[in-house]
Motif scaffolding. Structure first.
Motif, PDB file in Angstrom:
ATOM      1  N   ALA A 109       0.861  -1.178   0.000  1.00 56.53           N
ATOM      2  CA  ALA A 109       0.000   0.000   0.000  1.00 56.53           C
ATOM      3  C   ALA A 109       0.900   1.232   0.000  1.00 56.53           C
ATOM      4  CB  ALA A 109      -0.890   0.005   1.235  1.00 56.53           C
ATOM      5  N   GLY A 110       0.401   2.299  -0.586  1.00 58.38           N
ATOM      6  CA  GLY A 110       1.187   3.523  -0.597  1.00 58.38           C
ATOM      7  C   GLY A 110       0.354   4.729  -0.983  1.00 58.38           C
ATOM      8  N   VAL A 111       0.799   5.892  -0.528  1.00 59.84           N
ATOM      9  CA  VAL A 111       0.125   7.141  -0.885  1.00 59.84           C
ATOM     10  C   VAL A 111       1.057   7.914  -1.819  1.00 59.84           C
ATOM     11  CG1 VAL A 111      -0.784   9.325   0.000  1.00 59.84           C
ATOM     12  CG2 VAL A 111      -1.129   7.204   1.295  1.00 59.84           C
ATOM     13  N   PHE A 112       0.490   8.461  -2.890  1.00 58.40           N
ATOM     14  CA  PHE A 112       1.334   9.131  -3.876  1.00 58.40           C
ATOM     15  C   PHE A 112       0.560  10.292  -4.490  1.00 58.40           C
ATOM     16  CE2 PHE A 112      -0.684   5.283  -5.401  1.00 58.40           C
ATOM     17  CZ  PHE A 112      -1.473   5.749  -6.435  1.00 58.40           C
ATOM     18  N   ASP A 113       1.306  11.216  -5.105  1.00 59.40           N
ATOM     19  CA  ASP A 113       0.634  12.342  -5.742  1.00 59.40           C
ATOM     20  C   ASP A 113       0.415  12.053  -7.234  1.00 59.40           C
ATOM     21  OD1 ASP A 113       3.046  12.920  -6.996  1.00 59.40           O
ATOM     22  OD2 ASP A 113       3.656  14.265  -5.387  1.00 59.40           O
ATOM     23  N   ARG A 114      -0.244  13.006  -7.871  1.00 59.98           N
ATOM     24  CA  ARG A 114      -0.753  12.748  -9.208  1.00 59.98           C
ATOM     25  C   ARG A 114       0.336  12.424 -10.227  1.00 59.98           C
ATOM     26  NH1 ARG A 114      -4.305  17.239 -12.159  1.00 59.98           N
ATOM     27  NH2 ARG A 114      -2.179  18.013 -12.343  1.00 59.98           N
ATOM     28  N   ARG A 115       1.474  13.085 -10.073  1.00 62.19           N
ATOM     29  CA  ARG A 115       2.523  12.884 -11.083  1.00 62.19           C
ATOM     30  C   ARG A 115       3.012  11.442 -11.104  1.00 62.19           C
ATOM     31  NH1 ARG A 115       7.757  12.924  -8.436  1.00 62.19           N
ATOM     32  NH2 ARG A 115       7.036  12.727  -6.308  1.00 62.19           N
ATOM     33  N   MET A 116       2.836  10.711  -9.985  1.00 59.99           N
ATOM     34  CA  MET A 116       3.342   9.340  -9.921  1.00 59.99           C
ATOM     35  C   MET A 116       2.493   8.354 -10.720  1.00 59.99           C
ATOM     36  SD  MET A 116       6.121   9.500  -8.292  1.00 59.99           S
ATOM     37  CE  MET A 116       6.496   7.745  -8.106  1.00 59.99           C
ATOM     38  N   VAL A 117       1.226   8.707 -10.942  1.00 63.84           N
ATOM     39  CA  VAL A 117       0.335   7.763 -11.626  1.00 63.84           C
ATOM     40  C   VAL A 117       0.922   7.384 -12.990  1.00 63.84           C
ATOM     41  CG1 VAL A 117      -1.975   7.453 -12.607  1.00 63.84           C
ATOM     42  CG2 VAL A 117      -1.692   8.623 -10.406  1.00 63.84           C
ATOM     43  N   ARG A 118       1.372   8.430 -13.712  1.00 65.90           N
ATOM     44  CA  ARG A 118       1.922   8.190 -15.046  1.00 65.90           C
ATOM     45  C   ARG A 118       3.254   7.435 -14.946  1.00 65.90           C
ATOM     46  NH1 ARG A 118       2.506  13.316 -16.649  1.00 65.90           N
ATOM     47  NH2 ARG A 118       4.747  13.053 -16.869  1.00 65.90           N
ATOM     48  N   ILE A 119       4.026   7.779 -13.930  1.00 66.02           N
ATOM     49  CA  ILE A 119       5.332   7.129 -13.766  1.00 66.02           C
ATOM     50  C   ILE A 119       5.161   5.630 -13.498  1.00 66.02           C
ATOM     51  CG2 ILE A 119       7.418   7.028 -12.319  1.00 66.02           C
ATOM     52  CD1 ILE A 119       7.117  10.082 -11.930  1.00 66.02           C
ATOM     53  N   TYR A 120       4.254   5.303 -12.591  1.00 70.44           N
ATOM     54  CA  TYR A 120       4.019   3.877 -12.298  1.00 70.44           C
ATOM     55  C   TYR A 120       3.597   3.132 -13.564  1.00 70.44           C
ATOM     56  CZ  TYR A 120       4.010   5.173  -7.306  1.00 70.44           C
ATOM     57  OH  TYR A 120       4.350   5.629  -6.069  1.00 70.44           O
TER      58      TYR A 120
ATOM     59  N   SER B 144       4.281   3.887 -16.658  1.00 74.78           N
ATOM     60  CA  SER B 144       5.383   3.715 -17.599  1.00 74.78           C
ATOM     61  C   SER B 144       6.384   2.669 -17.098  1.00 74.78           C
ATOM     62  CB  SER B 144       6.074   5.051 -17.850  1.00 74.78           C
ATOM     63  OG  SER B 144       6.792   5.430 -16.700  1.00 74.78           O
ATOM     64  N   LEU B 145       6.465   2.492 -15.778  1.00 76.27           N
ATOM     65  CA  LEU B 145       7.370   1.480 -15.233  1.00 76.27           C
ATOM     66  C   LEU B 145       6.796   0.078 -15.397  1.00 76.27           C
ATOM     67  CD1 LEU B 145       8.360   3.314 -11.924  1.00 76.27           C
ATOM     68  CD2 LEU B 145       9.796   2.992 -13.939  1.00 76.27           C
ATOM     69  N   GLY B 146       5.490  -0.013 -15.614  1.00 77.48           N
ATOM     70  CA  GLY B 146       4.869  -1.306 -15.859  1.00 77.48           C
ATOM     71  C   GLY B 146       4.226  -1.940 -14.641  1.00 77.48           C
ATOM     72  N   PHE B 147       4.034  -1.178 -13.575  1.00 78.56           N
ATOM     73  CA  PHE B 147       3.421  -1.768 -12.374  1.00 78.56           C
ATOM     74  C   PHE B 147       2.569  -0.708 -11.686  1.00 78.56           C
ATOM     75  CE2 PHE B 147       4.185  -3.953  -8.033  1.00 78.56           C
ATOM     76  CZ  PHE B 147       3.158  -4.846  -8.255  1.00 78.56           C
ATOM     77  N   SER B 148       1.307  -0.667 -12.057  1.00 85.72           N
ATOM     78  CA  SER B 148       0.406   0.355 -11.526  1.00 85.72           C
ATOM     79  C   SER B 148      -0.391  -0.174 -10.351  1.00 85.72           C
ATOM     80  CB  SER B 148      -0.572   0.804 -12.612  1.00 85.72           C
ATOM     81  OG  SER B 148       0.096   1.613 -13.550  1.00 85.72           O
ATOM     82  N   PRO B 149      -0.651   0.686  -9.374  1.00 86.36           N
ATOM     83  CA  PRO B 149      -1.499   0.269  -8.255  1.00 86.36           C
ATOM     84  C   PRO B 149      -2.972   0.411  -8.620  1.00 86.36           C
ATOM     85  CG  PRO B 149      -0.788   2.517  -7.928  1.00 86.36           C
ATOM     86  CD  PRO B 149      -0.163   2.068  -9.225  1.00 86.36           C
ATOM     87  N   GLU B 150      -3.803  -0.262  -7.854  1.00 85.36           N
ATOM     88  CA  GLU B 150      -5.233   0.013  -7.920  1.00 85.36           C
ATOM     89  C   GLU B 150      -5.465   1.204  -7.001  1.00 85.36           C
ATOM     90  OE1 GLU B 150      -6.666  -3.566  -6.257  1.00 85.36           O
ATOM     91  OE2 GLU B 150      -6.388  -4.737  -8.092  1.00 85.36           O
ATOM     92  N   ILE B 151      -6.160   2.196  -7.493  1.00 90.04           N
ATOM     93  CA  ILE B 151      -6.376   3.366  -6.647  1.00 90.04           C
ATOM     94  C   ILE B 151      -7.588   3.128  -5.746  1.00 90.04           C
ATOM     95  CG2 ILE B 151      -6.982   5.817  -6.636  1.00 90.04           C
ATOM     96  CD1 ILE B 151      -5.048   6.180  -8.928  1.00 90.04           C
TER      97      ILE B 151
ATOM     98  N   ARG C 258      -3.561  16.834  -5.417  1.00 88.15           N
ATOM     99  CA  ARG C 258      -4.336  15.600  -5.379  1.00 88.15           C
ATOM    100  C   ARG C 258      -3.438  14.417  -4.997  1.00 88.15           C
ATOM    101  NH1 ARG C 258      -9.262  14.031  -6.873  1.00 88.15           N
ATOM    102  NH2 ARG C 258      -9.608  11.958  -7.779  1.00 88.15           N
ATOM    103  N   ILE C 259      -3.834  13.680  -3.964  1.00 90.51           N
ATOM    104  CA  ILE C 259      -3.085  12.483  -3.576  1.00 90.51           C
ATOM    105  C   ILE C 259      -4.010  11.267  -3.579  1.00 90.51           C
ATOM    106  CG2 ILE C 259      -1.308  13.630  -2.198  1.00 90.51           C
ATOM    107  CD1 ILE C 259      -2.995  12.856   0.301  1.00 90.51           C
ATOM    108  N   SER C 260      -3.407  10.106  -3.721  1.00 93.11           N
ATOM    109  CA  SER C 260      -4.189   8.874  -3.794  1.00 93.11           C
ATOM    110  C   SER C 260      -3.564   7.785  -2.930  1.00 93.11           C
ATOM    111  CB  SER C 260      -4.245   8.351  -5.237  1.00 93.11           C
ATOM    112  OG  SER C 260      -4.832   9.299  -6.084  1.00 93.11           O
ATOM    113  N   LEU C 261      -4.432   6.926  -2.440  1.00 89.84           N
ATOM    114  CA  LEU C 261      -3.988   5.702  -1.760  1.00 89.84           C
ATOM    115  C   LEU C 261      -4.090   4.571  -2.773  1.00 89.84           C
ATOM    116  CD1 LEU C 261      -3.415   3.708   0.591  1.00 89.84           C
ATOM    117  CD2 LEU C 261      -5.837   3.851   1.173  1.00 89.84           C
ATOM    118  N   GLY C 262      -2.982   3.879  -2.977  1.00 89.10           N
ATOM    119  CA  GLY C 262      -2.984   2.794  -3.957  1.00 89.10           C
ATOM    120  C   GLY C 262      -2.605   1.469  -3.333  1.00 89.10           C
ATOM    121  N   LEU C 263      -3.044   0.401  -3.994  1.00 86.00           N
ATOM    122  CA  LEU C 263      -2.720  -0.953  -3.546  1.00 86.00           C
ATOM    123  C   LEU C 263      -2.102  -1.696  -4.732  1.00 86.00           C
ATOM    124  CD1 LEU C 263      -3.300  -2.744  -0.942  1.00 86.00           C
ATOM    125  CD2 LEU C 263      -5.150  -3.745  -2.281  1.00 86.00           C
ATOM    126  N   TRP C 264      -0.880  -2.160  -4.536  1.00 82.72           N
ATOM    127  CA  TRP C 264      -0.216  -2.949  -5.572  1.00 82.72           C
ATOM    128  C   TRP C 264      -0.416  -4.429  -5.261  1.00 82.72           C
ATOM    129  CZ3 TRP C 264       1.539   1.738  -4.050  1.00 82.72           C
ATOM    130  CH2 TRP C 264       2.025   2.624  -5.018  1.00 82.72           C
TER     131      TRP C 264
END
Lengths: 213, 263
Positions: A135-146, A148-155, A165-171
């Motif tokens: 689990a992790g909290v991240f800001d909007r700019r990270m969504v695109r980065i994740y 592009s890295l090939g491993f996106s969390p479920e928001i 804007r920040i989000s809690l994600g679950l990988w």
């Protein structure tokens, strides 16, 4: 190379540790303008660094920090439950099978694949240690980065607007993601496993345990 | 073998037990039974018998739980021979046991093969352990409790690497959860410890389990509660851990038997 180091063992890696905390100050205070504490040595540390977290660190050829992130199990104090209850909806995340990932940081001098290497390290932890979720909290700019890295969390939930804007994600662990991330980071799974084993010990080599045969 | 479960187990509980069996997951059902027994345990002897049933269900040679409390006192439950536990204490093996050294101040689960057995004292320790029937393979889960409490839950077995790989692959997640549930129970027996309130389920977690319990699919539950399926997954995961359950079916059954969820 990737290193996996508990906080209590950082004292054996003074240069690596110092450069990590300095790079964190640079990223979180100087570049992102977060209200973090930076000490007289120029190191950014918070109370979670005192809880003996596990760091994943990209060590550059000169022995200094190139990028890192920090893990703690959600069964103990973690930021997502202590700080972001607007994102958990008052339902603390608590399971030995969910670790929290925080302080994802890149040095200004990091090469292009360091973010990918760190992502691969996360998957290596999941794969080798039977931890299905981060689990992790991240800001909007990270969504695109994740992505592009090939491993996106479920928001799970987002809050705030625009830049704030920040989000809690679950990988969730996914074998395909492991292959994809390795490919994009241009690190072979064999090399990644070798780095993991150098930190955690190997489960496959001819172990002294079997000398009894 | 198993202590009786709490009184007043209602019809809903039986309904779920049947469901589990019909899925032909005999091991899962047996594990759920152990966890129910663990929850009902009131005595230290009860914990010992839980350890023994864990070995039986997983078909492994040994299981043990070792707990060092905030005052530095040690507690041990396990299936190792009396002679070995005595020798372990007498020789103060915690100083050289690679399992203890490798797990102390760590939180990741440890396959014993990853530990450093290369030093002479470690090799001698290993030989002594083997003579006393400790398995050549093992898997340990370090657990950090409140106030500096440290516990270790381990299983051990005699088998080759391929068999152990398969065992870990299939069971490590269940073992991690069981270790934490066992620890939670053991903490109740700590002297002078104020009884900890069972963590209540949040209203959302209750809603989610209730709807799943009456047969809604995850998608239907998410839609009814106006949340994403991802959010629902987190609710279920946290409810499961609070309830001491290994899977969703068991979590629902537990919530029903405790009277938290009415269906």
């Amino acid at each position: 190379m990737l290193r996996y180091i508990y906080a209590r063992d950082l004292n054996t890696q003074a240069d690596l540790a110092h450069s990590m905390f300095v790079d964190r100050a640079d990223q979180f205070q100087t570049r992102l303008g977060w209200e973090v504490h930076v000490d007289s040595r120029g190191e950014e540390r918070d109370q979670y660094d005192a809880l003996n977290p596990l760091y994943v660190i990209w060590e550059m050829p000169d022995g200094r920090h190139g990028g890192s992130m920090r893990f703690l199990p959600t069964t103990g104090p973690v930021m997502v439950n202590d700080v972001f209850d607007n994102l958990t909806g008052g339902n603390p995340i608590c399971s030995p099978l969910i670790w929290e990932c925080t302080r994802f940081c890149l040095s200004r001098e990091a090469g292009g694949n360091v973010a990918g290497a760190l992502t691969l390290a996360g998957l290596e932890i999941m794969r080798n240690l039977s931890i299905p979720h981060f689990a992790g909290v991240f800001d909007r700019r990270m969504v695109r980065i994740y992505r592009s890295l090939g491993f996106s969390p479920e928001i799970i939930k987002s809050a705030g607007v625009g830049r704030d804007r920040i989000s809690l994600g679950l990988w969730e662990y996914d074998a395909q993601a492991y292959q994809r991330v390795a490919q994009r980071a241009q690190i072979t799974p064999e090399m990644s496993q070798l780095w993991f084993d150098r930190s955690f010990g190997s489960a496959t080599r001819e172990a002294p345990m079997r000398l009894t045969a | 073998m198993f202590p009786r479960g709490p009184e007043g187990t209602c019809a809903g509980m039986h309904c779920f037990e049947r469901k589990v069996t019909s899925e032909a997951m005999t091991t899962k059902a047996a594990l759920d039974k152990i966890l129910t027994a663990l929850d009902a345990t009131q005595t230290l002897e009860g914990l010992q018998s839980i350890i023994e049933s864990i070995c039986k269900v997983f078909a492994i040679d040994h299981a043990m739980y070792h707990w060092v409390d905030s005052a530095g006192d040690h507690y041990y439950f396990g299936t190792y021979s009396e002679a070995w536990t005595q020798q372990y204490q007498e020789k103060n093996y915690t100083r050289i046991d690679p399992v203890v050294i490798g797990c102390y101040q760590r939180f990741h689960p440890v396959d014993w093969r990853r530990l450093d057995w290369s030093t002479k004292p470690a090799r001698e320790f290993f030989d002594a352990a083997m003579e006393h029937g400790v398995g050549n393979q093992g898997y340990s889960i370090p657990i950090r409790g409140p106030n500096g409490q440290f516990a270790l839950f381990s299983v051990s077995h005699h088998c080759d690497d391929a068999a152990w790989d398969k065992f870990c692959d299939q069971n490590s997640r269940d073992l991690i959860l069981i270790g934490h549930y066992f620890n939670r129970k053991a903490l109740e027996f700590e002297p002078d410890r104020a009884p900890e309130q069972a963590q209540p389920l949040s209203p959302r977690e209750l809603d989610a389990l209730t709807l799943l319990g009456i047969g809604y699919s995850r998608a239907q539950v998410a839609k009814t509660l106006s949340i994403s399926e991802h959010t629902l997954r987190v609710y279920i995961e946290s409810a499961r851990f609070k309830l001491g359950a290994l899977n969703t079916t068991h979590a629902i059954a537990r919530a029903v038997s405790c009277g938290m969820v009415i269906i």
